[in-house]
Design a protein around this motif. Structure first.
Motif, PDB file in Angstrom:
ATOM      1  N   ALA A 157       3.479   6.888   1.914  1.00 13.13           N
ATOM      2  CA  ALA A 157       3.428   6.100   0.681  1.00 13.13           C
ATOM      3  C   ALA A 157       2.128   6.390  -0.059  1.00 13.13           C
ATOM      4  N   SER A 158       2.222   6.521  -1.372  1.00 17.34           N
ATOM      5  CA  SER A 158       1.047   6.744  -2.204  1.00 17.34           C
ATOM      6  C   SER A 158       0.317   5.426  -2.445  1.00 17.34           C
ATOM      7  N   ASP A 159      -0.893   5.519  -2.997  1.00 16.67           N
ATOM      8  CA  ASP A 159      -1.620   4.294  -3.364  1.00 16.67           C
ATOM      9  C   ASP A 159      -0.843   3.483  -4.396  1.00 16.67           C
ATOM     10  N   MET A 160      -0.205   4.151  -5.333  1.00 15.89           N
ATOM     11  CA  MET A 160       0.556   3.426  -6.342  1.00 15.89           C
ATOM     12  C   MET A 160       1.719   2.664  -5.724  1.00 15.89           C
ATOM     13  N   GLU A 161       2.424   3.312  -4.790  1.00 14.39           N
ATOM     14  CA  GLU A 161       3.516   2.624  -4.097  1.00 14.39           C
ATOM     15  C   GLU A 161       2.994   1.454  -3.279  1.00 14.39           C
ATOM     16  N   THR A 162       1.832   1.640  -2.685  1.00 15.18           N
ATOM     17  CA  THR A 162       1.214   0.571  -1.893  1.00 15.18           C
ATOM     18  C   THR A 162       0.899  -0.640  -2.768  1.00 15.18           C
ATOM     19  N   ILE A 163       0.244  -0.408  -3.890  1.00 14.71           N
ATOM     20  CA  ILE A 163      -0.122  -1.503  -4.800  1.00 14.71           C
ATOM     21  C   ILE A 163       1.126  -2.180  -5.347  1.00 14.71           C
ATOM     22  N   ASN A 164       2.116  -1.397  -5.714  1.00 14.68           N
ATOM     23  CA  ASN A 164       3.357  -1.980  -6.257  1.00 14.68           C
ATOM     24  C   ASN A 164       4.080  -2.831  -5.210  1.00 14.68           C
ATOM     25  N   THR A 165       4.024  -2.426  -3.947  1.00 12.69           N
ATOM     26  CA  THR A 165       4.673  -3.201  -2.892  1.00 12.69           C
ATOM     27  C   THR A 165       3.959  -4.528  -2.665  1.00 12.69           C
ATOM     28  N   ILE A 166       2.627  -4.504  -2.680  1.00  9.40           N
ATOM     29  CA  ILE A 166       1.872  -5.762  -2.579  1.00  9.40           C
ATOM     30  C   ILE A 166       2.274  -6.707  -3.693  1.00  9.40           C
TER      31      ILE A 166
END
Length: 457
Positions: A358-367
């Motif tokens: 998972a990318s940082d963007m996917e990580t932030i969006n999941t949070i």
């Protein structure tokens, strides 16, 4: 139960000897002679407390501690946790989250390191001896190890961590512990540099013996053993389904390897979903057989910013038919070239693992999604696990995701995802403004050894 090294030069050790050795003296990792099958006992463990379950899961691996001693160490270790379940499961529709952050430093590492610290304390008192622990951390191991060791009169702990590569709160959990037996060493490098230096110091056998060095990193088998327990505990809380999948955010392969052992013991896990961030060496291996080291990418999930996963060697040992010769050759090739061309069929032999990154963007969006949808906060490592799992989980079985740390430990990622939310925990808030102590140095083995010599007990 006896233990031997993945590289074949250390064998027939009992549990306590294995714990005190940590990293095998031949450079390998210690593994049990066999993995017990407890499949016929799992159902009878359903209503056990965490502490009682830990005793039942650990006992087959431990033949040299009296039952009463093991029970006392377990009880002492988990008395420090704030939730009576120790590791509760929270259900969010069809996703189940195993919260592993209710220990004294709000990270899953507490579950193993409280136990390991108390085990060390018991053994050292019984043998009237001392221990100098050398560890490396990408964030949570350092604080959890210090919490398990601080103030123990027979143990000194030296923790290597990368300058500026942990969250500020993770660093404060280490550097604000001003105890005579706690020594934080801040290196100008990456976690891989810290871990490599640690292993190099351990490989100097005369130095290791002279200063009685021990290990708290997941190279120590006890870390793995203690983590196996919560896979069984989670299954119990899910009402013992006939099969289930588990998503595990992982960098050093220790947490997910504990799940692998639990499955070998008979826990009905169908898939272990391995989730990495952009440091995707493990995901690449399980998807293509490509195990090649690249530069470390520094991400919003810093505990997984790792390119060399120590515990992967244990998995290779089992996949290579327990051949110490093959393991030694593979690890030597990797040390020299940074890459090993493994045939994809090796990884395909074991259908247990699914993997993704998972990318940082996917990580932030999941949070952000889980906060908006469920009013539930997850840390960036948990978000990596959930993001990958939602992409590849087959949805026909229950999905459990391991939540490895409290979100308040990662203020930068939480602010990026939820700029209007204040994410706090009183344990962390109390660290603000406290004096700190650390020793900064370059990545240099001689400098680290000199520092240990000057402060060893």
């Amino acid at each position: 139960m006896q233990y031997h090294s993945t590289r074949g030069q250390v064998s027939r050790l009992k549990f306590v000897e294995t714990a005190m050795m940590g990293l095998a003296s031949d450079g390998g990792l210690m593994v049990p002679q066999s993995i017990p099958d407890v499949s016929d006992k799992c159902a009878s463990w359903k209503r056990l407390s965490y502490e009682a379950l830990a005793f039942e899961v650990m006992r087959p691996f431990i033949s040299d501690l009296p039952e009463s001693v093991l029970k006392n160490i377990i009880e002492k270790s988990y008395s420090t946790f704030e939730d009576p379940l120790i590791a509760p499961v929270r259900s969010l529709d069809n996703l189940h989250v195993l919260e592993l952050f209710h220990g004294p430093t709000l990270a899953f590492k507490d579950i193993a390191l409280q136990f390991l610290g108390n085990l060390f304390d018991f053994v050292l008192e019984k043998t009237n001896s001392n221990l100098n622990i050398l560890g490396a951390t990408s964030g949570d191991t350092g604080g959890a190890a210090i919490a398990g060791i601080k103030g123990k009169k027979r143990i000194n702990i030296f923790v290597l961590y990368p300058e500026g590569k942990t969250s500020r709160l993770q660093e404060r959990q280490m550097t604000t512990i001003i105890e005579d037996n706690v020594h934080n060493i801040c290196l100008n490098g990456s976690f891989d540099d810290c871990q490599s230096l640690m292993k190099s110091v351990f490989s100097d056998l005369s130095f290791r013996k002279k200063y009685n060095l021990g290990a708290v990193n997941s190279v120590n088998w006890v870390r793995i053993l203690a983590q196996i327990v919560y896979y069984f505990h989670a299954w119990n809380q899910l009402d013992c389904p006939s099969n289930f999948d588990v998503a595990v955010p992982t960098g050093n392969f220790g947490n997910i390897f504990a799940g692998y052992v639990a499955k070998q013991m008979g826990l009905p896990i169908r898939h272990l979903i391995l989730a990495t961030n952009s440091n995707d060496i493990l995901a690449r291996f399980f998807n293509s057989g490509d195990y090649s080291r690249t530069d470390v990418n520094f991400s919003e999930s810093p505990a997984m910013d790792i390119q060399v996963a120590s515990n992967f060697e244990r998995y290779l040992f089992y996949q290579l038919d327990k051949s110490s010769t093959k393991v030694s050759q593979v690890m030597e090739d990797f040390k020299v070239t940074g890459t090993v061309s493994l045939k994809s069929s090796w990884s395909e032999q074991d259908r247990t693992f699914l993997a993704g990154a998972a990318s940082d963007m996917e990580t932030i969006n999941t949070i952000r999604y889980f906060h908006d949808q469920y009013n539930y906060l997850i840390d960036p490592h948990t978000a990596v696990g959930i993001s990958v799992a939602q992409r590849i989980h087959q949805k026909d079985l229950p999905l459990l995701c391991l939540s490895t740390a409290h979100p308040a430990k990662f203020d930068r990622a939480m602010k990026a995802a939820l700029p209007n939310e204040i994410v706090q925990h009183p344990i962390l808030s109390r660290l603000e403004g406290l004096p700190e102590r650390k020793h900064s140095m370059e990545v240099d083995e001689n400098s680290v050894k000199s520092y240990i010599v000057s402060r060893a007990i």
